[in-house]
Scaffold this motif. Sequence first.
Motif, mmCIF file in Angstrom:
data_model
loop_
_atom_site.group_PDB
_atom_site.id
_atom_site.type_symbol
_atom_site.label_atom_id
_atom_site.label_comp_id
_atom_site.label_asym_id
_atom_site.label_seq_id
_atom_site.Cartn_x
_atom_site.Cartn_y
_atom_site.Cartn_z
ATOM 1 N N TYR A 130 48.151 35.031 -162.758
ATOM 2 C CA TYR A 130 47.266 35.003 -161.802
ATOM 3 C C TYR A 130 47.873 35.219 -160.691
ATOM 4 O O TYR A 130 48.896 34.280 -160.310
ATOM 5 C CB TYR A 130 46.260 33.596 -161.371
ATOM 6 N N SER A 131 47.754 36.028 -159.457
ATOM 7 C CA SER A 131 48.456 36.197 -158.373
ATOM 8 C C SER A 131 47.590 35.754 -157.163
ATOM 9 O O SER A 131 46.604 36.373 -156.892
ATOM 10 C CB SER A 131 48.838 38.008 -157.966
ATOM 11 N N LYS A 132 47.974 34.510 -156.605
ATOM 12 C CA LYS A 132 47.263 33.900 -155.555
ATOM 13 C C LYS A 132 47.198 34.845 -154.279
ATOM 14 O O LYS A 132 46.160 35.084 -153.742
ATOM 15 C CB LYS A 132 47.790 32.577 -155.144
ATOM 16 N N LYS A 185 44.722 37.587 -155.333
ATOM 17 C CA LYS A 185 43.378 36.837 -155.756
ATOM 18 C C LYS A 185 43.100 37.757 -157.026
ATOM 19 O O LYS A 185 41.861 38.034 -157.256
ATOM 20 C CB LYS A 185 42.225 36.840 -154.746
ATOM 21 N N LEU A 226 43.875 38.688 -161.578
ATOM 22 C CA LEU A 226 44.545 38.523 -162.683
ATOM 23 C C LEU A 226 45.207 39.964 -162.862
ATOM 24 O O LEU A 226 44.866 40.589 -163.153
ATOM 25 C CB LEU A 226 43.358 38.207 -163.700
ATOM 26 N N SER A 261 37.544 39.629 -161.578
ATOM 27 C CA SER A 261 36.663 38.788 -162.544
ATOM 28 C C SER A 261 36.740 39.012 -163.784
ATOM 29 O O SER A 261 37.106 40.145 -164.044
ATOM 30 C CB SER A 261 35.397 38.511 -161.799
ATOM 31 N N SER A 288 35.471 34.103 -161.630
ATOM 32 C CA SER A 288 36.509 34.699 -161.059
ATOM 33 C C SER A 288 37.783 34.795 -161.673
ATOM 34 O O SER A 288 38.149 33.957 -162.681
ATOM 35 C CB SER A 288 36.599 34.262 -159.538
ATOM 36 N N ALA A 289 38.887 35.511 -161.314
ATOM 37 C CA ALA A 289 40.269 35.380 -161.803
ATOM 38 C C ALA A 289 40.866 34.010 -161.673
ATOM 39 O O ALA A 289 41.631 33.431 -162.337
ATOM 40 C CB ALA A 289 41.289 36.489 -161.027
ATOM 41 N N MET A 290 40.743 33.503 -160.440
ATOM 42 C CA MET A 290 41.310 32.169 -160.258
ATOM 43 C C MET A 290 40.750 31.217 -161.254
ATOM 44 O O MET A 290 41.168 30.221 -161.757
ATOM 45 C CB MET A 290 40.904 31.624 -158.839
ATOM 46 N N TYR A 301 42.019 31.425 -164.608
ATOM 47 C CA TYR A 301 43.399 30.856 -164.423
ATOM 48 C C TYR A 301 43.235 29.270 -164.645
ATOM 49 O O TYR A 301 43.911 28.923 -165.496
ATOM 50 C CB TYR A 301 44.060 31.358 -163.374
ATOM 51 N N CYS A 302 42.496 28.624 -164.073
ATOM 52 C CA CYS A 302 42.329 27.176 -163.874
ATOM 53 C C CYS A 302 41.840 26.719 -165.354
ATOM 54 O O CYS A 302 42.524 25.690 -165.656
ATOM 55 C CB CYS A 302 41.554 26.818 -162.884
#
Length: 475
Positions: A388-390, A393, A395, A408, A416-418, A421-422
């Motif tokens: 994941y690239s913050k 935003k 993936l 997403s 979402s991608a975030m 990741y989490c």
Amino acid sequence: MTFIPKRQIYLPHVLKHTSFHQNFCFSTSISTHQSFQKLDNQPKYFFAFPTRKCNNGLMIFQKDSGNFQWICASFFSSSPIQSTDKQQIFKKSCFGRMSVTKHLPRPKPPWRVLFFGTDNFSLRMLKTLNENRLSQGKGRLVDTLEVVAIKANKKGSEVPVRRYAEEQGLRVLDWQPKLHPLTYDVGVLASFGFLIPSKVIDMFPYGILNVHPSLLPRWRGASPIEHTILYGDTETGISIMEIRPKHFDIGPILLQKQYSIPDRVTAPELRQIMAERGCNVMMEALSNLPELERRVVEQSEIGVTYAHKISRHASYVDWENQTYQCIDRQHRALHEIEALKTVFNKTKINLLDPCDFDVLNADSSVEEAVQRRFNSPSSEVPPGSLFYSKPHKLLLVKCRDGWTGFGSVIIRKRQSAMDFYCGYLQKNLEPRFQSLDNGIQFNLDLMTPRVLHSQTMPLKVREGCYTDLKVGHGS
């Protein structure tokens, strides 16, 4: 309409010929603009010999009180016809069935049209034909218009062409229709999806014209729009061709026009563009139909490719073998059918909201993020690796030659991608997406756009083929 019962009538006892010729310009799907000859002791009858286009058809006209009756006659040969001598042809041939009608094929527009279609692409053609039918100007090409359409598609949904035809009060025939000779002058077909048998094709003096959105013989088949994008063609076109039985998209070309493809166009966008252009080319063909029918060019055997129906499995990504440009084309071609898919820990994932991969791979900050995450350059990161690239935003997923990015995903539900990741990536030290063979052969032969006037083609094939205006029909 009078039908003669099926029986064998040997031609030498019924028809005799002389060397007297009279020319009549009638276009038919069996014998086009031939020399009709008077018969000895039968001054009312004229006949045309079979041509190299169709060796099993004979057209006969009957003259009565200054008018011509159309007699559709078919014959079969008791042995192969190899001689060009007319007497020998007659000795080897006999009638099967004959039908007689007083309706003549029209030598010029407006035409009596029967339309074959199903989806929104063909709906645009039908609307154009109907609008022309209702017009009263000099450019009127359609006199009567009827429609052949199925009642519902495989999913049980209503067919757009049928719905529109019923709303406009057009007569709708179910597939397969029972037609009579010369009720119509010409058939027009677009995105119909069914093979048309000979008994239906032979009911039209000018045959059935297919509006096909490709530069035939490239991308014959059910999904030319998707394959045009999938394999990176930079040019496409509209081909007006004659329908032939038993196989799709093999008939001779009447008219063909070439167009450039917009950058990063999607399948729905290109379909709409080609539908508009197809209408224009179709109406041009109808305005010049007798002239086009007199000249025929068979499709070249060079450059033939097939656009088979797209399967759902084609949306899986093969990270090891596909470049990021291939994956971008895959998304633009197929997202209307199915989102891009992959497998993570034996679970299917849909990849949504892709970014512009060219812009992503030109961003120097991506390589910096890769170095921090993998402690190695992108060239050493295995395909299918992801993180994941913050800042972006996104993936990011490694493919054969670079990186793809998605905003997403769907894994059990959309997130979402975030969130992905989490919920999933933090639990895996080296997460990888699985590479799956999607059946798409990304090879240079298909990915490289076909050169329309390649100097490597034989001269007889190269000349007159794949022009950007009318195709030469070469008599």
